[in-house]
Structures are given as structure tokens and as C-alpha cells.
Design a protein around this motif. Structure first.
Motif, mmCIF file in Angstrom:
data_model
loop_
_atom_site.group_PDB
_atom_site.id
_atom_site.type_symbol
_atom_site.label_atom_id
_atom_site.label_comp_id
_atom_site.label_asym_id
_atom_site.label_seq_id
_atom_site.Cartn_x
_atom_site.Cartn_y
_atom_site.Cartn_z
ATOM 1 N N GLU A 155 0.849 -0.976 -0.011
ATOM 2 C CA GLU A 155 -0.053 -0.044 0.034
ATOM 3 C C GLU A 155 0.792 1.364 -0.022
ATOM 4 O O GLU A 155 0.506 2.336 -0.591
ATOM 5 C CB GLU A 155 -0.904 -0.165 1.121
ATOM 6 C CG GLU A 155 -2.177 -1.086 1.128
ATOM 7 C CD GLU A 155 -2.796 -0.619 -0.321
ATOM 8 O OE1 GLU A 155 -3.250 0.514 -0.413
ATOM 9 O OE2 GLU A 155 -3.307 -1.788 -0.784
ATOM 10 N N ALA A 156 2.070 1.405 0.701
ATOM 11 C CA ALA A 156 2.823 2.449 0.600
ATOM 12 C C ALA A 156 3.236 2.728 -0.691
ATOM 13 O O ALA A 156 3.429 3.827 -1.284
ATOM 14 C CB ALA A 156 4.115 2.109 1.495
ATOM 15 N N ALA A 157 3.509 1.853 -1.690
ATOM 16 C CA ALA A 157 3.986 2.093 -2.898
ATOM 17 C C ALA A 157 2.793 2.476 -3.736
ATOM 18 O O ALA A 157 3.033 3.368 -4.453
ATOM 19 C CB ALA A 157 4.485 0.578 -3.507
ATOM 20 N N VAL A 158 1.682 1.992 -3.488
ATOM 21 C CA VAL A 158 0.566 2.300 -4.242
ATOM 22 C C VAL A 158 0.291 3.968 -3.795
ATOM 23 O O VAL A 158 0.058 4.751 -4.773
ATOM 24 C CB VAL A 158 -0.761 1.715 -3.729
ATOM 25 C CG1 VAL A 158 -2.205 2.245 -4.223
ATOM 26 C CG2 VAL A 158 -0.648 0.224 -4.291
ATOM 27 N N ASP A 159 0.272 4.315 -2.437
ATOM 28 C CA ASP A 159 0.029 5.648 -2.083
ATOM 29 C C ASP A 159 1.066 6.561 -2.721
ATOM 30 O O ASP A 159 0.829 7.806 -3.016
ATOM 31 C CB ASP A 159 -0.018 5.882 -0.523
ATOM 32 C CG ASP A 159 -1.234 5.075 0.067
ATOM 33 O OD1 ASP A 159 -2.100 4.941 -0.719
ATOM 34 O OD2 ASP A 159 -0.952 4.725 1.149
ATOM 35 N N PHE A 160 2.241 6.160 -2.883
ATOM 36 C CA PHE A 160 3.498 7.175 -3.396
ATOM 37 C C PHE A 160 3.149 7.232 -4.860
ATOM 38 O O PHE A 160 3.137 8.520 -5.349
ATOM 39 C CB PHE A 160 4.908 6.063 -3.309
ATOM 40 C CG PHE A 160 5.927 7.137 -3.600
ATOM 41 C CD1 PHE A 160 6.465 7.969 -2.879
ATOM 42 C CD2 PHE A 160 6.453 6.856 -4.905
ATOM 43 C CE1 PHE A 160 7.490 8.903 -3.339
ATOM 44 C CE2 PHE A 160 7.514 7.613 -5.549
ATOM 45 C CZ PHE A 160 8.037 8.689 -4.584
ATOM 46 N N ILE A 161 2.765 6.411 -5.700
ATOM 47 C CA ILE A 161 2.646 6.671 -7.104
ATOM 48 C C ILE A 161 1.327 7.641 -7.477
ATOM 49 O O ILE A 161 1.596 8.098 -8.286
ATOM 50 C CB ILE A 161 2.608 5.320 -7.740
ATOM 51 C CG1 ILE A 161 4.007 4.440 -7.738
ATOM 52 C CG2 ILE A 161 1.963 5.340 -9.084
ATOM 53 C CD1 ILE A 161 4.055 2.911 -7.930
ATOM 54 N N ARG A 162 0.332 7.369 -6.500
ATOM 55 C CA ARG A 162 -0.753 8.158 -6.679
ATOM 56 C C ARG A 162 -0.336 9.738 -6.845
ATOM 57 O O ARG A 162 -1.190 10.544 -7.199
ATOM 58 C CB ARG A 162 -1.723 8.015 -5.683
ATOM 59 C CG ARG A 162 -2.467 6.711 -5.799
ATOM 60 C CD ARG A 162 -3.744 6.621 -5.061
ATOM 61 N NE ARG A 162 -4.512 5.323 -5.198
ATOM 62 C CZ ARG A 162 -4.863 4.490 -4.211
ATOM 63 N NH1 ARG A 162 -4.482 4.738 -2.820
ATOM 64 N NH2 ARG A 162 -5.379 3.050 -4.570
ATOM 65 N N GLN A 163 0.524 10.123 -6.118
ATOM 66 C CA GLN A 163 0.974 11.512 -6.324
ATOM 67 C C GLN A 163 1.400 12.072 -7.841
ATOM 68 O O GLN A 163 1.617 13.211 -7.851
ATOM 69 C CB GLN A 163 2.352 11.791 -5.175
ATOM 70 C CG GLN A 163 1.913 11.472 -3.745
ATOM 71 C CD GLN A 163 3.235 11.456 -2.873
ATOM 72 O OE1 GLN A 163 3.746 12.622 -2.580
ATOM 73 N NE2 GLN A 163 4.155 10.412 -2.872
ATOM 74 N N PHE A 164 1.672 11.111 -8.622
ATOM 75 C CA PHE A 164 2.534 11.334 -9.796
ATOM 76 C C PHE A 164 1.365 11.120 -10.891
ATOM 77 O O PHE A 164 0.432 10.606 -10.915
ATOM 78 C CB PHE A 164 3.502 10.671 -10.167
ATOM 79 C CG PHE A 164 4.665 10.865 -9.304
ATOM 80 C CD1 PHE A 164 5.586 11.787 -9.291
ATOM 81 C CD2 PHE A 164 4.872 10.113 -8.088
ATOM 82 C CE1 PHE A 164 6.619 12.258 -8.278
ATOM 83 C CE2 PHE A 164 5.661 10.348 -7.027
ATOM 84 C CZ PHE A 164 6.407 11.129 -7.207
ATOM 85 N N LYS A 165 1.576 11.879 -12.166
ATOM 86 C CA LYS A 165 0.913 11.765 -13.707
ATOM 87 C C LYS A 165 2.022 11.918 -14.630
ATOM 88 O O LYS A 165 2.539 12.930 -14.635
ATOM 89 C CB LYS A 165 0.056 12.675 -13.828
ATOM 90 C CG LYS A 165 -0.990 12.398 -14.828
ATOM 91 C CD LYS A 165 -1.858 11.370 -14.589
ATOM 92 C CE LYS A 165 -3.082 11.203 -15.582
ATOM 93 N NZ LYS A 165 -4.076 10.083 -15.222
ATOM 94 N N VAL A 166 2.517 10.753 -15.238
ATOM 95 C CA VAL A 166 3.540 10.610 -15.947
ATOM 96 C C VAL A 166 3.036 10.545 -17.384
ATOM 97 O O VAL A 166 1.817 10.241 -17.855
ATOM 98 C CB VAL A 166 4.494 9.458 -15.600
ATOM 99 C CG1 VAL A 166 5.088 9.742 -14.184
ATOM 100 C CG2 VAL A 166 3.738 8.275 -15.803
ATOM 101 N N ASP A 167 4.177 10.898 -18.426
ATOM 102 C CA ASP A 167 3.713 10.820 -19.814
ATOM 103 C C ASP A 167 3.410 9.270 -20.422
ATOM 104 O O ASP A 167 2.659 9.040 -20.927
ATOM 105 C CB ASP A 167 4.745 11.463 -20.497
ATOM 106 C CG ASP A 167 5.229 12.786 -20.382
ATOM 107 O OD1 ASP A 167 4.001 13.518 -20.182
ATOM 108 O OD2 ASP A 167 6.390 13.047 -20.248
#
Length: 254
Positions: A155-167
Motif C-alpha cells: 500500500e505504501a507503494a500505491v500511495d506514493f505513485i498516486r502523487q504523480f501523473k507521467v507521460d
């Protein structure tokens, strides 16, 4: 072990047949029974084949993947071709997410000369590779590190990646089933992969030909969620029609 071209052909033949005898393999490959037996023994010792009385088969568990070292050597040449094709398509000065897998690790090596990349990853192997590119900023997700492949899950990895929007998301997969579903083995890894897909403007799937019609337990996504697919050989039936219907751009790496 290092698999040679004949052994890779043997593996492909067993996968296509589901099961095969030594005699069938010797006849198909045009080699002696002794050569086939030696190859089978080496492949079985490495966990790539399972022997049974009268024949051999590829491990087909829907609950557990092959080990990282085994996957690194399996179809390595095809993965290298895929990686080169992906790298040629990735523009300089863009943002990427790379997930867990030996194909994405090959892609990371092919991106070592790209300029101006910002890369997010939940794969410590990818991070270590791209750290060698001084013109690439690498951002590593937090979470639980799987010892077997240095993938970061949870879940920590999921929450971290939710901060970004990539190309672009560059993702691998364990299996693509004939219903168009993309599947993997670890629910924690799948949750991260689903978040990666959701947080990317384009999703590129990179997978060698052995993943078509390969079962796995957990659904990650469907082909309709993929924009572009890179592979090393023309997909078998029924996948060409599925890809067309889903609007997926197909790149077969030469």
C-alpha cells in the motif's frame, strides 16, 4: 543457466504442445534423443521444465511465477530486441514509470543514453541501472521490498505513485489470456501496477511472445487499457483481432 537457441526452441515447442515426449522433440528439432535428454535435464534442473513419466511439460502454475534468475535468461535475446524498440520510441525529456519485471529491466538498460528523463519505479533493479545515466532523475517508490526480485510492493507503494501523473508507463506482465485480460501472480504487485496504469497518460506494454496464452491468477487490466504493445514475435490467434478491437498499436521488434 544460460539457455542456448536450441533450448529456447525446445521450451517454445513444449509450451505450444502443453506436453511433449522426448521423441517428439527430437523429431521436431532435428536432433538426437541424447541431445534432447541433456537439454531437458538442464532445463528441469533450472526449474524451466517439469519431467514426468513419458514426457515433459512447462510449469503452468497460476499462483506462482518463475524465479527472477530463470526469467532473466529466458527469451533474453527477444527481451533485448523489445527493449531497443521501446527505447527508440521513448522521447527525450519525458516522464516515465517502469514497474517490476526482467523486460522492464532490459528497457532500463536501453534507456541509459536518453536525455532529460524523470523515471519513477517500484523496481530497485531498474533504479540501480538508470542511476548510471547522469541525465536521468530516478524516483523510487517506498514500500515492501521482495527479496526474490527487488520489486517494491504494498500500500505504501500505491500511495506514493498516486502523487504523480507521467507521460508513459512502461510495464511488463506475466500473462495475457485469450479473453484479453492481463494477469500476474502477486496481488500486492497487481495493486501497484493498476495504480501505475491509472497515473499514466499512455500505457505501453512490453512482453515477449511466451506471455501470450499464459495463465496467471490475478487480473491487472485488459488490452483496452493499453495504448501500445511491444513484443518480439507476431502474436498467435486470437490476439491479433483482440489487439485491433482494443485499438492497441502493435510493435513487433525485429
Amino acid at each position: 543457466m544460460n539457455t542456448n537457441p536450441r533450448q529456447l526452441l525446445l521450451l517454445d515447442e513444449v509450451r505450444a504442445r502443453r506436453t511433449a515426449t522426448v521423441e517428439q522433440l527430437a523429431d521436431t528439432l532435428g536432433v538426437t534423443l541424447q541431445t534432447v535428454r541433456r537439454d531437458i535435464q538442464k532445463l528441469a534442473d533450472s526449474g524451466l521444465l517439469l519431467r514426468f513419466h513419458g514426457g515433459v511439460r512447462v510449469p503452468s502454475s497460476t499462483t506462482e511465477n518463475l524465479g527472477h534468475t530463470q526469467r532473466e535468461t529466458l527469451h533474453a535475446e527477444g527481451k533485448a530486441r523489445i527493449a531497443r524498440a521501446v527505447a527508440e520510441a521513448v522521447p527525450h525529456n519525458c516522464s516515465l514509470i517502469l514497474n517490476i519485471g526482467t523486460t522492464t529491466e532490459a528497457i532500463a538498460r536501453a534507456l541509459l543514453h536518453h536525455r532529460g528523463l524523470r523515471v519513477i519505479t517500484n523496481n530497485l533493479n531498474v533504479a540501480a541501472i538508470l542511476a548510471g545515466n547522469p541525465d536521468c532523475e530516478v524516483i523510487v517508490a517506498g514500500g515492501v521490498v521482495r527479496a526474490r526480485d527487488r520489486g517494491i510492493v504494498g500500500e505504501a507503494a500505491v500511495d506514493f505513485i498516486r502523487q504523480f501523473k507521467v507521460d508513459i508507463a512502461l510495464i511488463g506482465i506475466s500473462g495475457i489470456e485469450p479473453d484479453g485480460s492481463l494477469r500476474d501472480f502477486d496481488l500486492r504487485e497487481v495493486k501497484v501496477a493498476q495504480t501505475i496504469i491509472a497515473q499514466s497518460r499512455e500505457v505501453w506494454l512490453a512482453t515477449d511472445h511466451s506471455k501470450f496464452d499464459r495463465p496467471a491468477m490475478v487480473q491487472v487490466a485488459t488490452l483496452a487499457q493499453i495504448d501500445r504493445l511491444f513484443t518480439d514475435a507476431a502474436p498467435p490467434e486470437p490476439f491479433p483481432a483482440l489487439l485491433r478491437d482494443a485499438g492497441v498499436e502493435l510493435d513487433v521488434a525485429e
